[in-house]
Design an enzyme around this catalytic site. Structure first.
Site, PDB file in Angstrom:
ATOM      1  N   HIS A 129      69.487  82.420  94.484  1.00  0.00           N
ATOM      2  CA  HIS A 129      69.358  82.837  93.084  1.00  0.00           C
ATOM      3  C   HIS A 129      68.002  82.318  92.584  1.00  0.00           C
ATOM      4  CE1 HIS A 129      70.278  82.726  88.741  1.00  0.00           C
ATOM      5  NE2 HIS A 129      71.342  83.467  88.972  1.00  0.00           N
ATOM      6  N   ASP A 206      73.517  74.570  95.934  1.00  0.00           N
ATOM      7  CA  ASP A 206      73.763  75.306  94.702  1.00  0.00           C
ATOM      8  C   ASP A 206      75.200  75.833  94.757  1.00  0.00           C
ATOM      9  OD1 ASP A 206      74.045  77.153  92.695  1.00  0.00           O
ATOM     10  OD2 ASP A 206      72.221  78.278  93.172  1.00  0.00           O
TER      11      ASP A 206
HETATM   12  C1  LIG Z   1      74.684  81.784  88.021  1.00  0.00           C
HETATM   13  C2  LIG Z   1      74.010  81.135  89.163  1.00  0.00           C
HETATM   14  C3  LIG Z   1      72.997  80.196  88.950  1.00  0.00           C
HETATM   15  C4  LIG Z   1      72.471  79.841  87.580  1.00  0.00           C
HETATM   16  O1  LIG Z   1      73.423  79.255  86.771  1.00  0.00           O
HETATM   17  P1  LIG Z   1      73.191  79.256  85.178  1.00  0.00           P
HETATM   18  O2  LIG Z   1      74.517  78.863  84.676  1.00  0.00           O
HETATM   19  O3  LIG Z   1      72.804  80.631  84.779  1.00  0.00           O
HETATM   20  O4  LIG Z   1      72.140  78.278  84.879  1.00  0.00           O
HETATM   21  C5  LIG Z   1      72.429  79.608  90.052  1.00  0.00           C
HETATM   22  N1  LIG Z   1      72.832  79.918  91.302  1.00  0.00           N
HETATM   23  C6  LIG Z   1      73.801  80.803  91.539  1.00  0.00           C
HETATM   24  C7  LIG Z   1      74.224  81.072  92.944  1.00  0.00           C
HETATM   25  C8  LIG Z   1      74.416  81.452  90.485  1.00  0.00           C
HETATM   26  O5  LIG Z   1      75.365  82.355  90.729  1.00  0.00           O
END
Ligand SMILES: *Cc1c(COP(=O)(O)O)cnc(C)c1O
Length: 412
Positions: A129, A206
Site C-alpha cells: 500500500h 503492515d
Molecule cells: C488501509 C491500509 C493502510 C493505511 O491505513 P490508514 O488507516 O488509511 O492510515 C496501509 N496498509 C494497508 C495494507 C491498508 O489496507
C-alpha cells in the site's frame, strides 16, 4: 461487550444483526457492503461504548486530579491492554496509539531516518500500500536510502528466493504487508522476519488487513514492529496502533514533540517519557482508542479460524459462479489467500463497473487501491475490488455476482 468467551458456531446472520447500517437501503436496494478493505462498518458494541463514554465518563486523560479524568484514563489504558492481548504482545507498554496505519509507519520511518546513511537499504514488496512505500521514499529523497523491491509472482505470492537475495549488510529495514489489500495474499511474515533478522535488519509488518483477516500474533511472527488501523477493524477512524518490541521502541527517537510525551522540560533541555507515551504527543484520540479496544475485544470473541473460513467460502462462492467468464480477469490466486476479489472486466473501466454495481446496492471499490506499483506489476490501469468481512453472507456474494454480470452487460 464481549466477556472473552469464544462463540463456537459462527453465525454471520447473528453478527450482521449487530451492525445497524447493514439494514439500510441504497438506491432502493438492500445494501450489500463489500468495501471492507477500504473501511469496515461499526457494531452496536462500539457505537454504544462511544456514546456511553461521551455521556458518562469523558475527560482528558493522564491528569489524574478528578474522577472523570481517572475514569477516562482507566478506559483509555484498558483499551491499550486489550489491543496488546489482541496482538499477543508481551505487554501493553508495547502498544503506541497513532491516528491510523499511515501514521504508525511514518512514526517508525521518521525515527529510523535519523540514523540512515546514504546507501542504506530498505526492502519493501511490490504489493505494498502507498502507506508502506511513500514513507520510505521520503528517506530515499531526504537521506539517500536505497529502496529494493521484492517481486510479486504471477499468482500474487511473493518471490521469497528473490527476497533472500535482496538482503545484505546494508539492509536496515524490511517493511512488508501481512495481507495484500488488492490481491488478498497472506504473506509468510514469520519467515520474512526470520530471514531479515539473520541479515541484521529490522522488520515492520503492515497489518492493516492482516490484523482483521489473518492471525496478528506478533510473538509468533517475531517482527520488530506491527501496524494496524482501527477503522478497518470495526472501530472509529482516527485511531491506529503501532506494536514494537520493547528494545525497538526504546531505541526509537520521538516522532512529534508536545505535551504528554516528556519527562521534564526546561529552557535548555528536555527529557522524554518512556514508550509508549514518548510517541504520543498531545491529547490522544481518547474516544477512538476506547472504541478500538471495544472493537478488537468484540472481534476476539469469535473463533478467528471460523471467521476466516466463512469469509473465504464467500470469496470462493463468487469465484465459482464466475468460473468460465472469459471477460473477467481475477488478480491474485495465491495459496491460502484472504477474501479479497479484485478483478478487471474486459472492455470496461473499473470506475464504471463500480458505479453500475452501486445502482444495485452493491458497494465495491475501483481504481488503483493505493497500490500503484502493484497495478503496474499486474499489467492493469485500474481494477474493481470486492472485499468480504465476517458480517457478509452468501446472499451478499450472490448479489455481487448478479450485479457484476448486469454491469458487464452494459459493455457488450
Ligand atoms: C488501509 C491500509 C493502510 C493505511 O491505513 P490508514 O488507516 O488509511 O492510515 C496501509 N496498509 C494497508 C495494507 C491498508 O489496507
Amino acid at each position: 461487550m464481549a466477556d472473552g468467551a469464544v462463540v463456537s458456531t459462527f453465525d454471520p446472520y447473528a453478527v450482521r444483526a449487530q451492525f445497524p447500517i447493514l439494514s439500510r437501503q441504497v438506491n432502493g436496494k438492500p445494501l450489500v457492503y463489500l468495501d471492507n478493505a477500504a473501511s469496515a462498518q461499526k457494531p452496536r458494541a462500539v457505537i454504544d461504548a462511544l456514546v456511553a463514554t461521551m455521556e458518562g465518563g469523558y475527560a482528558n486523560v493522564h491528569r489524574g486530579l478528578h474522577t472523570l479524568s481517572n475514569e477516562a484514563t482507566e478506559a483509555f489504558e484498558k483499551a491499550r491492554e486489550i489491543v496488546a492481548r489482541f496482538l499477543n504482545a508481551e505487554s501493553a507498554e508495547q502498544v503506541v496509539w497513532t491516528k491510523g496505519g499511515t501514521e504508525a509507519i511514518n512514526l517508525v520511518a521518521n525515527g529510523l531516518g535519523l540514523s540512515i546513511q546514504p546507501g542504506d537499504e530498505i526492502i519493501v514488496s511490490e504489493m505494498e500500500h502507498h502507506s508502506n512505500i511513500v514513507p520510505w521514499h521520503l528517506l530515499r529523497e531526504r537521506r539517500g536510502a536505497v529502496i529494493k523491491w521484492i517481486p510479486v509472482k504471477d499468482d500474487g505470492s511473493l518471490d521469497m528466493a528473490a527476497y533472500a537475495d535482496l538482503l545484505g549488510p546494508r539492509t536496515r529495514m524490511v517493511a512488508v504487508t501481512h495481507m495484500s489489500n488488492v490481491l488478498g495474499t497472506i504473506n509468510p511474515v514469520a519467515e520474512i522476519s526470520r530471514l531479515a533478522h539473520a541479515a541484521g535488519a529490522q522488520v515492520l509488518i503492515d497489518g492493516c488487513q492482516g490484523a482483521v483477516h489473518a492471525t496478528p500474533d506478533v510473538q509468533a511472527i517475531g517482527c520488530d514492529f506491527y501496524v494496524l488501523t482501527g477503522h478497518k477493524l470495526f472501530a472509529p477512524t482516527g485511531i491506529g496502533a503501532l506494536y514494537g518490541k520493547a528494545e525497538a521502541l526504546e531505541a526509537l527517537p520521538p516522532y512529534q514533540g508536545g505535551g504528554e510525551m516528556i519527562e521534564t522540560v526546561e529552557q535548555d533541555r528536555v527529557t522524554y517519557a518512556r514508550p509508549p507515551h514518548r510517541f504520543e504527543a498531545g491529547t490522544p484520540p481518547i474516544l477512538e482508542a476506547i472504541g478500538l479496544g471495544v472493537a478488537s475485544e468484540w472481534l476476539a470473541q469469535y473463533d478467528r479460524a471460523a471467521v476466516q473460513a466463512h469469509e473465504h467460502a464467500l470469496y470462493q462462492h463468487a469465484v465459482d459462479r464466475l468460473q468460465g467468464e472469459t471477460w473477467l480477469r481475477v488478480l491474485g490466486q495465491a495459496e491460502g489467500k484472504g477474501a479479497i476479489l479484485t478483478f478487471a472486466v474486459e472492455g470496461a473501466h473499473a470506475h464504471d463497473v463500480a458505479q453500475i454495481m452501486d445502482r444495485y446496492g452493491v458497494a465495491v471499490r475501483a481504481g488503483l487501491h493505493c497500490a500503484e506499483p502493484l497495478a503496474k506489476r499486474m499489467g492493469v490501469t485500474s481494477s474493481t475490488r470486492a472485499s468480504f468481512a465476517l458480517y457478509n453472507t452468501v446472499e451478499d456474494a450472490d448479489a455481487f455476482v448478479d450485479a457484476l454480470i448486469k454491469a458487464r452487460n452494459f459493455f457488450v
